[in-house]
Scaffold this active site. Structure first.
Site, PDB file in Angstrom:
ATOM      1  N   ARG A   1       8.852   1.222  -2.738  1.00 16.24           N
ATOM      2  CA  ARG A   1       7.894   2.055  -3.468  1.00 16.24           C
ATOM      3  C   ARG A   1       7.917   3.486  -2.925  1.00 16.24           C
ATOM      4  NH1 ARG A   1       3.909  -0.237  -1.177  1.00 16.24           N
ATOM      5  NH2 ARG A   1       5.107  -1.946  -0.284  1.00 16.24           N
TER       6      ARG A   1
ATOM      7  N   THR B   1       4.488   3.763   2.956  1.00 17.69           N
ATOM      8  CA  THR B   1       4.197   2.535   2.216  1.00 17.69           C
ATOM      9  C   THR B   1       4.019   1.434   3.259  1.00 17.69           C
ATOM     10  OG1 THR B   1       6.568   2.130   1.904  1.00 17.69           O
ATOM     11  CG2 THR B   1       5.396   3.261   0.117  1.00 17.69           C
ATOM     12  N   ASN B   2       5.000   0.536   3.435  1.00 19.24           N
ATOM     13  CA  ASN B   2       4.849  -0.514   4.456  1.00 19.24           C
ATOM     14  C   ASN B   2       6.134  -0.700   5.255  1.00 19.24           C
ATOM     15  OD1 ASN B   2       3.097  -1.501   1.842  1.00 19.24           O
ATOM     16  ND2 ASN B   2       2.024  -1.854   3.773  1.00 19.24           N
TER      17      ASN B   2
ATOM     18  N   CYS C   1       0.846  -1.206   0.000  1.00 21.98           N
ATOM     19  CA  CYS C   1       0.000   0.000   0.000  1.00 21.98           C
ATOM     20  C   CYS C   1       0.872   1.244   0.000  1.00 21.98           C
ATOM     21  CB  CYS C   1      -0.877   0.074   1.234  1.00 21.98           C
ATOM     22  SG  CYS C   1      -2.050  -1.227   1.405  1.00 21.98           S
ATOM     23  N   THR C   2       0.326   2.302  -0.569  1.00 21.96           N
ATOM     24  CA  THR C   2       0.948   3.634  -0.489  1.00 21.96           C
ATOM     25  C   THR C   2      -0.134   4.624  -0.088  1.00 21.96           C
ATOM     26  OG1 THR C   2       2.515   3.082  -2.247  1.00 21.96           O
ATOM     27  CG2 THR C   2       2.199   5.423  -1.737  1.00 21.96           C
TER      28      THR C   2
END
Lengths: 121, 253
Positions: B191, B177-178, B1-2
């Protein structure tokens, strides 16, 4: 992290969405919080139940791939419903309503809703 | 995810996110795609939660999932959550729960409670920072005033190194992000760098819903796990979502 063609220069002009990266618009629904929790999702789930059944089946296939004997799937369907009343109100009641409206077993609706914690395993 | 929250020169906040999920949960060789995102995309819905005939909050949901991953209380605050990996993970929280130690909250029920009941950015921030959780998580929170945006990095019991907007210091957006923002991301899954490169290239003068969507459409920020993109503008009470596809060649995550 510069490995073209898997990464690319910054995109521009992508909005409004269209073209190969646009997979479709998203439908709006209303959930009426004045309704009893078990009735709130009925309209939405009635529309989406086939997609939900397909999604849950994919998770079951995954469970069977992990434990071919099918024991994991049995555990989901028999053990998880026992914990429903330990989950906070009104979410437990909403999950019961989703199971009723979709025909998906309650254990599988619960697994879908606690998947974030389960997935960390 | 972002997830990201950006402030434009007029002090308006834009909160946006790519929801990426389903890593290693099955690969469809025929379609060159992950199984779970493909099954999740038809379930993506926008929901207007109403009480006494007025909107309490809006969200982007997966049908059948009663918790919240993406939502907005119009004119008040916006909230997204990203997955956080930690050895002290959800399986420990679940074990404690089964053994009867139930003082933690399930992540998505907390986000749902915050969106439904919190009455301000500050109250939402406190609840998301202090409530004990069953699993670690990142909460990305936007408010309705200039400077109101933060990344809340949660272990099951603590809030670690909160990061806020700081316009005077030139931090006009926060992006998660993560990976913990004080560490470098795993090089195989970075990312953050490309997303920040595109945000910096856009500059604050040109930030808008349109240019934020461009950033979230740039590979690998857009990847094979991306199911939807949501754009939220709290001061307009506007939430819009789009199903995403990442045509080959595309990063698997």
């Amino acid at each position: 992290q510069y490995v073209p063609p898997y990464t690319e220069d910054c995109r521009t002009g992508m909005y409004p969405p269209s073209g190969p990266t646009f997979g479709g618009a998203v439908t709006w629904y209303t959930v009426n919080l004045d309704l009893p929790p078990s009735k709130r999702w009925t309209e939405l789930i009635t529309d989406k139940k086939n997609d939900l059944i397909i999604m849950v089946q994919a998770i079951k296939d995954l469970a069977d791939a992990l434990v071919p004997s099918g024991r994991l799937e049995e555990l989901i369907d028999q053990a998880l419903p026992l914990m429903i009343d330990t989950l906070p109100y009104p979410f437990n009641e909403e999950m019961k309503g989703i199971a009723t409206a979709s025909g998906v077993p309650l254990g599988e609706v619960i697994l879908f809703n606690i998947f974030y914690e389960v997935f960390t395993v | 995810c972002t997830s990201l929250v950006a402030e434009d020169p007029e002090g308006n906040l834009i909160h946006a996110r790519n929801l990426d999920f389903g890593l290693f949960l099955g690969w469809d060789k025929k379609n060159h795609s992950w199984v779970i995102p493909d099954k999740l995309k038809p379930l993506v819905v926008n929901v207007d939660f109403r009480r006494n005939n007025s909107t309490v909050f809006k969200s982007t949901n997966f049908a059948g999932y009663v918790g919240m991953l993406t939502g907005m209380q119009p004119n008040s605050f916006t909230l997204t959550m990203n997955e956080r990996f930690s050895l002290d993970g959800g399986y420990i929280g679940i074990l404690e729960w089964i053994l009867g130690k139930r003082d933690g909250m399930w992540m998505s029920f907390l986000t749902r409670s915050v969106l439904e009941n919190a009455t301000s950015y500050a109250q939402a921030q406190k609840l998301l920072s202090d409530t004990k959780l069953l699993a670690p998580a990142y909460f990305i929170l936007g408010g309705n005033q200039t400077g109101e945006a933060s990344i809340i990095t949660r272990s099951r019991t603590h809030n670690l190194n909160p990061l806020e907007l700081d316009i005077k210091q030139g931090r006009w957006y926060v992006l998660e992000t993560n990976y913990d923002h004080w560490k470098t991301p795993l090089f195989l899954d970075d990312r953050r760098t490309p997303a920040m490169k595109c945000m910096n290239q856009t500059t604050q003068a040109n930030i808008s819903v349109q240019t934020v969507y461009d950033v979230l459409s740039t590979k690998p920020v857009l990847n094979k796990l991306t199911t939807y993109t949501t754009l939220m503008q709290v001061s307009k009470g506007k939430l819009e979502s789009f199903i995403r596809v990442c045509p080959n060649p595309c990063m698997p995550w």
